[in-house]
Design an enzyme around this catalytic site. Sequence first.
Site, mmCIF file in Angstrom:
data_model
loop_
_atom_site.group_PDB
_atom_site.id
_atom_site.type_symbol
_atom_site.label_atom_id
_atom_site.label_comp_id
_atom_site.label_asym_id
_atom_site.label_seq_id
_atom_site.Cartn_x
_atom_site.Cartn_y
_atom_site.Cartn_z
ATOM 1 N N SER A 130 0.829 -1.202 0.000
ATOM 2 C CA SER A 130 0.000 0.000 0.000
ATOM 3 C C SER A 130 0.867 1.256 0.000
ATOM 4 O O SER A 130 1.942 1.272 0.590
ATOM 5 C CB SER A 130 -0.907 0.013 1.224
ATOM 6 O OG SER A 130 -1.679 1.194 1.217
ATOM 7 N N LYS A 184 -4.689 -6.580 3.119
ATOM 8 C CA LYS A 184 -4.604 -5.420 2.216
ATOM 9 C C LYS A 184 -5.988 -5.023 1.718
ATOM 10 O O LYS A 184 -6.319 -3.831 1.609
ATOM 11 C CB LYS A 184 -3.691 -5.755 1.023
ATOM 12 C CG LYS A 184 -3.698 -4.713 -0.102
ATOM 13 C CD LYS A 184 -3.097 -3.407 0.346
ATOM 14 C CE LYS A 184 -3.118 -2.252 -0.616
ATOM 15 N NZ LYS A 184 -3.608 -2.313 -1.923
ATOM 16 N N HIS A 187 -7.677 -3.191 4.431
ATOM 17 C CA HIS A 187 -7.087 -1.841 4.466
ATOM 18 C C HIS A 187 -7.829 -0.929 3.488
ATOM 19 O O HIS A 187 -8.225 0.182 3.813
ATOM 20 C CB HIS A 187 -5.594 -1.896 4.112
ATOM 21 C CG HIS A 187 -4.999 -0.553 3.803
ATOM 22 N ND1 HIS A 187 -5.171 0.062 2.581
ATOM 23 C CD2 HIS A 187 -4.278 0.306 4.552
ATOM 24 C CE1 HIS A 187 -4.580 1.245 2.594
ATOM 25 N NE2 HIS A 187 -4.023 1.419 3.782
ATOM 26 N N ASN A 188 -8.028 -1.423 2.279
ATOM 27 C CA ASN A 188 -8.676 -0.586 1.264
ATOM 28 C C ASN A 188 -10.137 -0.321 1.614
ATOM 29 O O ASN A 188 -10.646 0.771 1.371
ATOM 30 C CB ASN A 188 -8.559 -1.246 -0.110
ATOM 31 C CG ASN A 188 -7.156 -1.139 -0.663
ATOM 32 O OD1 ASN A 188 -6.196 -1.004 0.093
ATOM 33 N ND2 ASN A 188 -7.011 -1.182 -1.969
ATOM 34 N N GLU A 191 -10.117 2.296 4.081
ATOM 35 C CA GLU A 191 -9.765 3.541 3.367
ATOM 36 C C GLU A 191 -11.011 4.165 2.718
ATOM 37 O O GLU A 191 -11.233 5.376 2.816
ATOM 38 C CB GLU A 191 -8.711 3.194 2.320
ATOM 39 C CG GLU A 191 -8.271 4.317 1.426
ATOM 40 C CD GLU A 191 -7.332 3.786 0.332
ATOM 41 O OE1 GLU A 191 -6.396 3.016 0.646
ATOM 42 O OE2 GLU A 191 -7.542 4.118 -0.852
#
Length: 473
Positions: A130, A184, A187-188, A191
């Site tokens: 990232s 990941k 995470h997105n 986000e």
Amino acid sequence: MARQAQIGVTGLAVMGSNLARNFARHGHTVAVHNRTAAKTRALVEEFGHEGDFVPAESAREFVAALERPRRLVIMVKAGAATDAVIDEFAELLEPGDMIMDGGNAHFEDTRRREAALKERGLHFVGCGISGGEEGALNGPSIMPGGSAESYRALGPLLESISAKVDGEPCCAHIGPDGAGHFVKMVHNGIEYADMQLIAEAYDLLRKVAGYEPAQIADIFRKWNTGRLDSYLIEITAEVLAHTDADTGGPFVDIVADRAEQKGTGRWTVQTALDLGVPVSGIAEAVFARSVSGHAELRAAAADLPGPERPELHPDDAARFTEHVEQALYASKIVAYAQGWHLIQTGGEQYGWDIDRASVAAIWRGGCIIRARFLDEIRAAYRGGQAPVTLLTDPTFGEALRAAQNAWRHVVARATELGVPAPGFSAALAYYDTLRAGRLPAALVQGQRDYFGAHTYQRTDKDGSYHTLWGGDR
Ligand code: ATR
């Protein structure tokens, strides 16, 4: 014998090139390869002075340039291209060699690839990276999955090129097979939620408090010196302060209001649905982007009536701004709590044993959601008994207690004034749902038993029950 490289990168579009340069800048000898050899030559011509590159024209040459066991990083288009490149290199590698996929693969694809390569004695490491192009070059947050053995070989190289916070690398072994890409993905998703919440805060400050974008930029700059200190707040202030060169007006006013997405937010919600984890804050963020793109739907509904808008006193605007800060912080806690719940459940479902404190630690730098806030999340999961939810961690619980009146007020005002705040509202609804003693789910069970004989359980005794409802059903 030709020079041997510690690591090789194939796929030299921007992300791959920047990652290769980052390895080289940290003193590693890097073999570089691309399907179209012109890109390999261009990279070495332009950036060869930055470190020790070994350019390879063919796949065979590339593999031969790597010291054993080989560490080969694939940075090609996610999907079929990744499979094609894996197949090509798997033929040329030997047992014990490692293939790392640094693209944005779906974790289920990573699990499939890992299992297939394991049968051939190869390690496959699905690795979340990232931080975008800038991060890849100057220090990303790195989330490798795969075997512990592969991390022993790859970890030191990855840690060397990752972002550092307080001297600690923003890279840690997440867990076996698809764990890295799973984390990941979450995470997105987080986000998406964080960005949506910030966007709603802006919208409320503009439409309810009546501030101009440049004033809101100043408010965000101030917030960025406090507990909301984060990369996303920082760049939001920059975007809001930006003036459009053509019109001389605020940049934000000339941007078409259709948010796009590449799919990792959607994957997060799809996965959460499959695993039965309520990630309503993330889901609302994905839906908010989706609805923004429905031009025809929005045009058709544009004349539906809204409420009258009472003018706000300027004093109210300042107070309201404080309330929005509280609402933003509280909603952010909920979004992250939901994300960590998904990480926990994914970890249990797939047997990954993910260290949730370590995930917070490696997101403190390099990635888009980097923030001071993540120190608190790390502390919540470090040592002792992990909280069932971040909402009940003493620090976050206290913040929610202090914020809740302001949070309710902001959501109520948004509702009264007809300003959509799906992220704030969904976060508050989640909070109230968890704290409610009893839920109307009891009635839903009654309905299910009535029409489908689905049975129900009772609060006063064990077992499953069915009521013989009236009528001939
Ligand atoms: P961009 O990121 O510039 O849009 P892309 O089409 O996503 O480009 O491809 C990114 C990288 O994946 C490139 O290095 C590309 O190689 P080329 O420069 O030869 O196009 C690589 N790539 C895409 N599909 C590939 C495939 N089937 N086999 C090998 N490499 C591939």
